[in-house]
Design an enzyme around this catalytic site. Sequence first.
Site, short mmCIF file in Angstrom:
data_model
loop_
_atom_site.label_atom_id
_atom_site.label_comp_id
_atom_site.label_asym_id
_atom_site.label_seq_id
_atom_site.Cartn_x
_atom_site.Cartn_y
_atom_site.Cartn_z
N TRP A 45 51.38 103.71 -106.93
CA TRP A 45 52.27 103.96 -106.65
C TRP A 45 52.81 104.30 -107.06
O TRP A 45 54.16 105.41 -106.92
CB TRP A 45 53.21 103.08 -106.39
CG TRP A 45 52.30 102.13 -105.40
CD1 TRP A 45 51.82 100.99 -105.13
CD2 TRP A 45 52.45 102.26 -103.90
NE1 TRP A 45 50.47 100.41 -104.43
CE2 TRP A 45 51.64 101.66 -103.51
CE3 TRP A 45 52.78 103.57 -103.10
CZ2 TRP A 45 50.82 101.77 -101.21
CZ3 TRP A 45 52.19 103.46 -101.62
CH2 TRP A 45 51.20 102.33 -101.38
N ASP A 89 61.06 100.36 -109.39
CA ASP A 89 60.32 100.28 -108.01
C ASP A 89 59.80 98.09 -107.99
O ASP A 89 59.18 98.75 -109.18
CB ASP A 89 59.21 101.27 -107.94
CG ASP A 89 58.72 100.76 -106.49
OD1 ASP A 89 58.55 99.80 -105.82
OD2 ASP A 89 57.55 101.45 -105.89
N LYS A 121 57.40 92.62 -98.90
CA LYS A 121 56.73 91.27 -100.08
C LYS A 121 57.82 89.89 -99.89
O LYS A 121 56.88 89.17 -99.55
CB LYS A 121 56.39 92.13 -101.70
CG LYS A 121 56.73 93.38 -101.48
CD LYS A 121 54.61 93.85 -101.34
CE LYS A 121 54.05 94.91 -101.20
NZ LYS A 121 52.95 95.22 -100.65
#
Lengths: 354, 354
Positions: free
Chosen positions: A100, A167, A191
């Site tokens: 990511w 992030d 999540k």
Amino acid sequence: MKKHNFSAGPCVLPQEVFQKASQALLNFNNMDLSIIEISHRDKNFIAVMDKAQNLALELLGLKDKGYTALFLQGGASMQFLMTAYNLLEKKAIYADTGTWSSKAIKEAKMFGEVDVIASSKDQNYNYIPKGYTIPSDADYFHCTSNNTIFGTQYKEFPEGSIPVVCDMSSDIFSRQLDFSKFDLIYAGAQKNMGPAGATLVIIKEDILGKVTRSIPSMLSYKVHAEKESMFNTPPVFAVYVSMLTLDWLQNLGGIAAIEKINNQKAALLYAEIDRNPLFTGFAAKEDRSTMNATFNLVDDSHKEVFDNLWKEAGINGLNGHRSVGGYRASMYNGLTLESVEVLVDTMKKFENTL
Amino acid sequence: MKKHNFSAGPCVLPQEVFQKASQALLNFNNMDLSIIEISHRDKNFIAVMDKAQNLALELLGLKDKGYTALFLQGGASMQFLMTAYNLLEKKAIYADTGTWSSKAIKEAKMFGEVDVIASSKDQNYNYIPKGYTIPSDADYFHCTSNNTIFGTQYKEFPEGSIPVVCDMSSDIFSRQLDFSKFDLIYAGAQKNMGPAGATLVIIKEDILGKVTRSIPSMLSYKVHAEKESMFNTPPVFAVYVSMLTLDWLQNLGGIAAIEKINNQKAALLYAEIDRNPLFTGFAAKEDRSTMNATFNLVDDSHKEVFDNLWKEAGINGLNGHRSVGGYRASMYNGLTLESVEVLVDTMKKFENTL
């Protein structure tokens, strides 16, 4: 049969959240209307949005500290470009700790110079690089607090004088941090917060408005902040479920309370990974994530036996990402200690079976 | 009490869709897992995404005709900039028929020259401009098939030789058209398709890849098309509910069947607006939308009386947009003829009460 859902995301949420969301699909707030058929301008939904934004700031300890909480769309992937679009004038510093991070770097390069100051790519991202200094001649430093795929997590963050963008998609609301050290935090909801389809963005307001390029309305943090996440129709249901989950967390005692449970869960599983001679952990011990435990079989020929055992035990979503192979147990806030106990018992049973 | 929901969007969906969605929140496909806790890479969700994309193309008659159906995020507002980002090299032609057209024009201007060939702004957008020719020296022509706020709708579309991009957010799947005349169609889900949080984009593949600018991954139709809407985590629940609604429509007999019902509903309501001396229609008669009927009181001093009557009748969401005032009855696919009958009866009762 109750499932033990270790899915990496979208993932398990508290059972009471599923119950309330299911009910609201039929009749929300006793309006005799479904949550998904009311106007987003209805006072009943505006109250949901306000509560979700407030809960996010309160739980992170950022209330009345110059931060705004936004609920946007597009996931972390959209934030990879929005952060750069809104903040990158000349140069930004990125740490590359996984898939990511790499994607964030790729998008940022379209908007300015990107200096990758540290990377753990040399060892398939199984550790968090340390011991570097963040230069002061850049617009911001970007990092990824938890690397879902590889199972690594920053325990301490590098210090510097420039704004920090993080992030936190896969570990926000899971552990106590001094969140005021961050200037922009973003996280896909799927999540620790809610269903896929909403993205939380926490912004220190004074970092906005500094780039000279013009920014399309939907990509502008300033536009969304001025309209309090209602510039266009927000993802009503995803925001509602996020609010329910944040409310559940606050009633539980907030981040301090869930952190204890998360540490218990992680300690239990990592102890078994280290003890059980049939398994080996993937991530460097000091960087192990409390959210995603990655581990492999020492001998892959036993795979079918183990896979059958955990499936029989009602475990779901344990297969590792293709970049790492083996197994990944994601232990987000909504996963109970009981589910980890079932997994650990299954790992012991596997040892005894062979 | 059953509500009659005339909300302009998010809006009513078929009751069986609410029921199925509520059930799937607790146990999806007998997986003993919630639809919002499974991985988007799970074969059960991939089947949902495939089915939703296929249904969209089949219902529009575009299957095997070189089109791709994408489910993205960000609503029509994100499409205002994505269409220009992906298609506007030098010049584009726009028709300005309302608030949403104007917003699309504003975003497009950041990417190239925009020629507004026709506008009904001079009369507060109460009609659809006609009688113009689309020039051939532009990258595309953009129009808005139905104007939710003003209650106008194209009955015929202007002809031309350049690609046609159409925002069909508020009337897609409501009436038969030759959809193959359009090269790109986009629509926020929250009218005729599903909850807010998903956007359907139908693209004729051969129009892509013609601009020279580089496009961020999340804004690139090509990237999303190559990954079949799974470049990043899609809005799982919104796609699922959209699939349920499209499936309901197909079982009903498709667009031909719903068009008959929509015409009945609209005819019934407009007849009453025209008959009842207490009301006056807002939009030009020949351009009246079958989806959104806008009307005002002839004498605003009766507002409280009428408002009390429709609220007592269980009617929801009838207030007009502030740009038009008065009332707006949105009659999307999910609204039953019975609900329109209740509204018309209430309008008659109002007349008799005064």
